[in-house]
Design a protein around this motif. Structure first.
Motif, PDB file in Angstrom:
ATOM      1  N   LYS A  73      -4.874  -7.848 -72.173  1.00  0.00           N
ATOM      2  CA  LYS A  73      -4.890  -7.967 -73.624  1.00  0.00           C
ATOM      3  C   LYS A  73      -6.315  -7.792 -74.155  1.00  0.00           C
ATOM      4  O   LYS A  73      -6.533  -7.170 -75.207  1.00  0.00           O
ATOM      5  CB  LYS A  73      -4.332  -9.334 -74.022  1.00  0.00           C
ATOM      6  N   GLU A  74      -7.294  -8.321 -73.424  1.00  0.00           N
ATOM      7  CA  GLU A  74      -8.695  -8.161 -73.832  1.00  0.00           C
ATOM      8  C   GLU A  74      -9.098  -6.689 -73.845  1.00  0.00           C
ATOM      9  O   GLU A  74      -9.801  -6.234 -74.743  1.00  0.00           O
ATOM     10  CB  GLU A  74      -9.621  -8.944 -72.901  1.00  0.00           C
ATOM     11  N   ARG A  75      -8.647  -5.969 -72.834  1.00  0.00           N
ATOM     12  CA  ARG A  75      -8.979  -4.545 -72.765  1.00  0.00           C
ATOM     13  C   ARG A  75      -8.353  -3.782 -73.927  1.00  0.00           C
ATOM     14  O   ARG A  75      -8.974  -2.864 -74.485  1.00  0.00           O
ATOM     15  CB  ARG A  75      -8.495  -3.965 -71.430  1.00  0.00           C
ATOM     16  N   LEU A  76      -7.160  -4.143 -74.311  1.00  0.00           N
ATOM     17  CA  LEU A  76      -6.517  -3.496 -75.455  1.00  0.00           C
ATOM     18  C   LEU A  76      -7.271  -3.818 -76.740  1.00  0.00           C
ATOM     19  O   LEU A  76      -7.494  -2.929 -77.572  1.00  0.00           O
ATOM     20  CB  LEU A  76      -5.058  -3.955 -75.560  1.00  0.00           C
ATOM     21  N   PHE A  77      -7.670  -5.064 -76.914  1.00  0.00           N
ATOM     22  CA  PHE A  77      -8.429  -5.424 -78.109  1.00  0.00           C
ATOM     23  C   PHE A  77      -9.704  -4.592 -78.204  1.00  0.00           C
ATOM     24  O   PHE A  77     -10.087  -4.144 -79.288  1.00  0.00           O
ATOM     25  CB  PHE A  77      -8.780  -6.915 -78.069  1.00  0.00           C
ATOM     26  N   ASP A  83     -12.220  -3.639 -91.557  1.00  0.00           N
ATOM     27  CA  ASP A  83     -11.903  -4.546 -90.455  1.00  0.00           C
ATOM     28  C   ASP A  83     -13.105  -4.988 -89.636  1.00  0.00           C
ATOM     29  O   ASP A  83     -12.979  -5.861 -88.786  1.00  0.00           O
ATOM     30  CB  ASP A  83     -10.917  -3.866 -89.493  1.00  0.00           C
ATOM     31  N   PHE A  84     -14.248  -4.394 -89.852  1.00  0.00           N
ATOM     32  CA  PHE A  84     -15.385  -4.632 -88.970  1.00  0.00           C
ATOM     33  C   PHE A  84     -15.751  -6.108 -88.867  1.00  0.00           C
ATOM     34  O   PHE A  84     -15.854  -6.670 -87.772  1.00  0.00           O
ATOM     35  CB  PHE A  84     -16.598  -3.825 -89.435  1.00  0.00           C
ATOM     36  N   VAL A  85     -15.943  -6.760 -89.992  1.00  0.00           N
ATOM     37  CA  VAL A  85     -16.362  -8.160 -89.979  1.00  0.00           C
ATOM     38  C   VAL A  85     -15.261  -9.047 -89.405  1.00  0.00           C
ATOM     39  O   VAL A  85     -15.524  -9.911 -88.563  1.00  0.00           O
ATOM     40  CB  VAL A  85     -16.746  -8.631 -91.396  1.00  0.00           C
ATOM     41  N   ARG A  86     -14.029  -8.813 -89.823  1.00  0.00           N
ATOM     42  CA  ARG A  86     -12.920  -9.658 -89.355  1.00  0.00           C
ATOM     43  C   ARG A  86     -12.752  -9.577 -87.845  1.00  0.00           C
ATOM     44  O   ARG A  86     -12.614 -10.598 -87.161  1.00  0.00           O
ATOM     45  CB  ARG A  86     -11.623  -9.245 -90.054  1.00  0.00           C
ATOM     46  N   LEU A  87     -12.768  -8.379 -87.291  1.00  0.00           N
ATOM     47  CA  LEU A  87     -12.595  -8.235 -85.848  1.00  0.00           C
ATOM     48  C   LEU A  87     -13.822  -8.736 -85.092  1.00  0.00           C
ATOM     49  O   LEU A  87     -13.703  -9.291 -83.999  1.00  0.00           O
ATOM     50  CB  LEU A  87     -12.309  -6.772 -85.494  1.00  0.00           C
ATOM     51  N   HIS A  88     -14.991  -8.552 -85.686  1.00  0.00           N
ATOM     52  CA  HIS A  88     -16.205  -9.066 -85.059  1.00  0.00           C
ATOM     53  C   HIS A  88     -16.138 -10.590 -84.926  1.00  0.00           C
ATOM     54  O   HIS A  88     -16.411 -11.151 -83.859  1.00  0.00           O
ATOM     55  CB  HIS A  88     -17.436  -8.682 -85.873  1.00  0.00           C
ATOM     56  N   VAL A  89     -15.775 -11.259 -86.001  1.00  0.00           N
ATOM     57  CA  VAL A  89     -15.663 -12.719 -85.968  1.00  0.00           C
ATOM     58  C   VAL A  89     -14.621 -13.151 -84.944  1.00  0.00           C
ATOM     59  O   VAL A  89     -14.785 -14.141 -84.224  1.00  0.00           O
ATOM     60  CB  VAL A  89     -15.311 -13.256 -87.372  1.00  0.00           C
ATOM     61  N   MET A  90     -13.550 -12.364 -84.841  1.00  0.00           N
ATOM     62  CA  MET A  90     -12.479 -12.695 -83.914  1.00  0.00           C
ATOM     63  C   MET A  90     -12.978 -12.694 -82.474  1.00  0.00           C
ATOM     64  O   MET A  90     -12.691 -13.615 -81.698  1.00  0.00           O
ATOM     65  CB  MET A  90     -11.333 -11.681 -84.093  1.00  0.00           C
ATOM     66  N   TYR A  91     -13.751 -11.670 -82.080  1.00  0.00           N
ATOM     67  CA  TYR A  91     -14.187 -11.659 -80.679  1.00  0.00           C
ATOM     68  C   TYR A  91     -15.420 -12.516 -80.436  1.00  0.00           C
ATOM     69  O   TYR A  91     -15.673 -12.938 -79.314  1.00  0.00           O
ATOM     70  CB  TYR A  91     -14.349 -10.242 -80.129  1.00  0.00           C
ATOM     71  N   GLU A  92     -16.162 -12.856 -81.489  1.00  0.00           N
ATOM     72  CA  GLU A  92     -17.258 -13.804 -81.313  1.00  0.00           C
ATOM     73  C   GLU A  92     -16.724 -15.223 -81.096  1.00  0.00           C
ATOM     74  O   GLU A  92     -17.329 -16.021 -80.381  1.00  0.00           O
ATOM     75  CB  GLU A  92     -18.180 -13.778 -82.535  1.00  0.00           C
ATOM     76  N   ASP A  93     -15.590 -15.540 -81.720  1.00  0.00           N
ATOM     77  CA  ASP A  93     -15.034 -16.891 -81.649  1.00  0.00           C
ATOM     78  C   ASP A  93     -14.144 -17.117 -80.426  1.00  0.00           C
ATOM     79  O   ASP A  93     -13.792 -18.260 -80.126  1.00  0.00           O
ATOM     80  CB  ASP A  93     -14.216 -17.191 -82.909  1.00  0.00           C
ATOM     81  N   ASN A  94     -13.767 -16.046 -79.741  1.00  0.00           N
ATOM     82  CA  ASN A  94     -12.873 -16.172 -78.592  1.00  0.00           C
ATOM     83  C   ASN A  94     -13.673 -15.978 -77.304  1.00  0.00           C
ATOM     84  O   ASN A  94     -14.248 -14.914 -77.093  1.00  0.00           O
ATOM     85  CB  ASN A  94     -11.751 -15.136 -78.693  1.00  0.00           C
ATOM     86  N   PRO A  95     -13.742 -16.979 -76.426  1.00  0.00           N
ATOM     87  CA  PRO A  95     -14.586 -16.878 -75.229  1.00  0.00           C
ATOM     88  C   PRO A  95     -14.276 -15.674 -74.336  1.00  0.00           C
ATOM     89  O   PRO A  95     -15.191 -15.005 -73.863  1.00  0.00           O
ATOM     90  CB  PRO A  95     -14.313 -18.189 -74.493  1.00  0.00           C
ATOM     91  N   LEU A 138     -12.773 -12.789 -75.176  1.00  0.00           N
ATOM     92  CA  LEU A 138     -13.133 -11.558 -75.874  1.00  0.00           C
ATOM     93  C   LEU A 138     -14.638 -11.393 -75.935  1.00  0.00           C
ATOM     94  O   LEU A 138     -15.169 -10.285 -75.780  1.00  0.00           O
ATOM     95  CB  LEU A 138     -12.554 -11.552 -77.288  1.00  0.00           C
ATOM     96  N   HIS A 139     -15.340 -12.490 -76.156  1.00  0.00           N
ATOM     97  CA  HIS A 139     -16.799 -12.418 -76.224  1.00  0.00           C
ATOM     98  C   HIS A 139     -17.383 -12.034 -74.866  1.00  0.00           C
ATOM     99  O   HIS A 139     -18.322 -11.227 -74.793  1.00  0.00           O
ATOM    100  CB  HIS A 139     -17.377 -13.748 -76.693  1.00  0.00           C
ATOM    101  N   ALA A 140     -16.849 -12.605 -73.784  1.00  0.00           N
ATOM    102  CA  ALA A 140     -17.327 -12.246 -72.446  1.00  0.00           C
ATOM    103  C   ALA A 140     -17.096 -10.763 -72.176  1.00  0.00           C
ATOM    104  O   ALA A 140     -17.944 -10.084 -71.574  1.00  0.00           O
ATOM    105  CB  ALA A 140     -16.610 -13.103 -71.402  1.00  0.00           C
ATOM    106  N   HIS A 141     -15.966 -10.249 -72.632  1.00  0.00           N
ATOM    107  CA  HIS A 141     -15.668  -8.830 -72.451  1.00  0.00           C
ATOM    108  C   HIS A 141     -16.653  -7.980 -73.251  1.00  0.00           C
ATOM    109  O   HIS A 141     -17.098  -6.923 -72.800  1.00  0.00           O
ATOM    110  CB  HIS A 141     -14.228  -8.539 -72.872  1.00  0.00           C
TER     111      HIS A 141
END
Length: 259
Positions: free
Chosen positions: A93-97, A141-153, A155-158
């Motif tokens: 799922k991370e790879r798809l995101f 979508d840039f800011v929304r998706l950025h916040v999403m992967y910054e807040d998810n450990p 996704l952020h590691a990926h």
């Protein structure tokens, strides 16, 4: 990456893009390259259409419901494919995101490998950052998706892994440009360029995304140019020798390819 992120499949987008804006149109950079796409087989085209449909559906659901509330089963059902098919295209799922990140990374790799002989690695990076920062700052979508992967450990590691791939590409190309005896300097310059770009985008978002992202990202490169120019890592065109592009000061005669 903020320098990087919003690229679609250039081969098919003209055929796939509907007249009205799809859920992921803002991520579409069909005009990033004027080079004609090479001929492809019908089988490969169908595979790319399926892959693109999965990405579009995933972006739509991530945006509407959030990352955690979206499942691969839902995405597969919406696109009318099996979970096995989803995992054949995207291992997780991370790879798809992060599929759009990987596409943009691949585009930078192509631009780096095909740059004109007189263009330095840093100048190639600047061109890349220039275009992507404009697209990122105007994306819905840039800011929304950025916040999403910054807040998810996870996704952020990926994302950190993807940044490292950018750094590795730049470090290898810079080392080829200035010589193996300056591998440490090449790595430091690559880290400065990639990390600085990432920092500029994070500061831009933290400040409410109201300032000029492009200017902030290019300022990072200008600072790096001043820092590393004495080592032969700069924006200035490579000197020409006997009608051919030559090395900048301190550059090794041979160049390693970046593939």
């Amino acid at each position: 990456m903020y320098v990087h992120k919003w690229l679609r499949g250039e081969r098919y987008v003209c055929r796939m893009q509907p007249a009205s804006q799809s859920s992921a149109t803002m991520l579409d950079h069909a005009h990033d390259s004027d080079r004609p796409a090479p001929p492809i087989s019908l089988r490969e085209e169908k595979k790319e259409i399926t892959r693109r449909a999965l990405i579009d559906e995933a972006v739509r659901r991530f945006r509407a419901n959030g990352y955690d509330a979206t499942t691969l089963d839902e995405i597969a059902a919406a696109v009318k494919v099996s979970m096995r098919t989803v995992l054949r295209y995207f291992e997780s799922k991370e790879r798809l995101f992060h599929a759009w990140h990987y596409e943009t990374l691949a585009r930078f790799q192509r631009e780096l490998a095909s740059r004109p002989p007189e263009q330095t690695v840093m100048a190639c990076w600047r061109n890349f950052v220039d275009g992507n920062s404009i697209r990122s700052s105007t994306s819905a979508d840039f800011v929304r998706l950025h916040v999403m992967y910054e807040d998810n450990p996870s996704l952020h590691a990926h994302w950190m892994m993807i940044l490292r791939e950018y750094e590795d590409l730049l470090a290898a190309a810079l080392e080829a440009e200035v010589g193996a005896d300056r591998s440490v300097e090449a790595r430091l310059a690559a880290t400065t360029l990639v990390g600085g770009n990432d920092a500029a985008a994070r500061l831009w978002i933290a400040g409410g995304a109201t300032t000029d992202l492009r200017a902030a990202c290019l300022q990072v490169i200008d600072i790096a140019d001043r820092l590393y120019s004495p080592l032969g890592i700069s924006l200035k065109p490579r000197r020409r020798r006997n009608g051919k592009a030559g090395a900048t000061a301190g550059t090794a005669k041979s160049r390693a390819s970046v593939s």
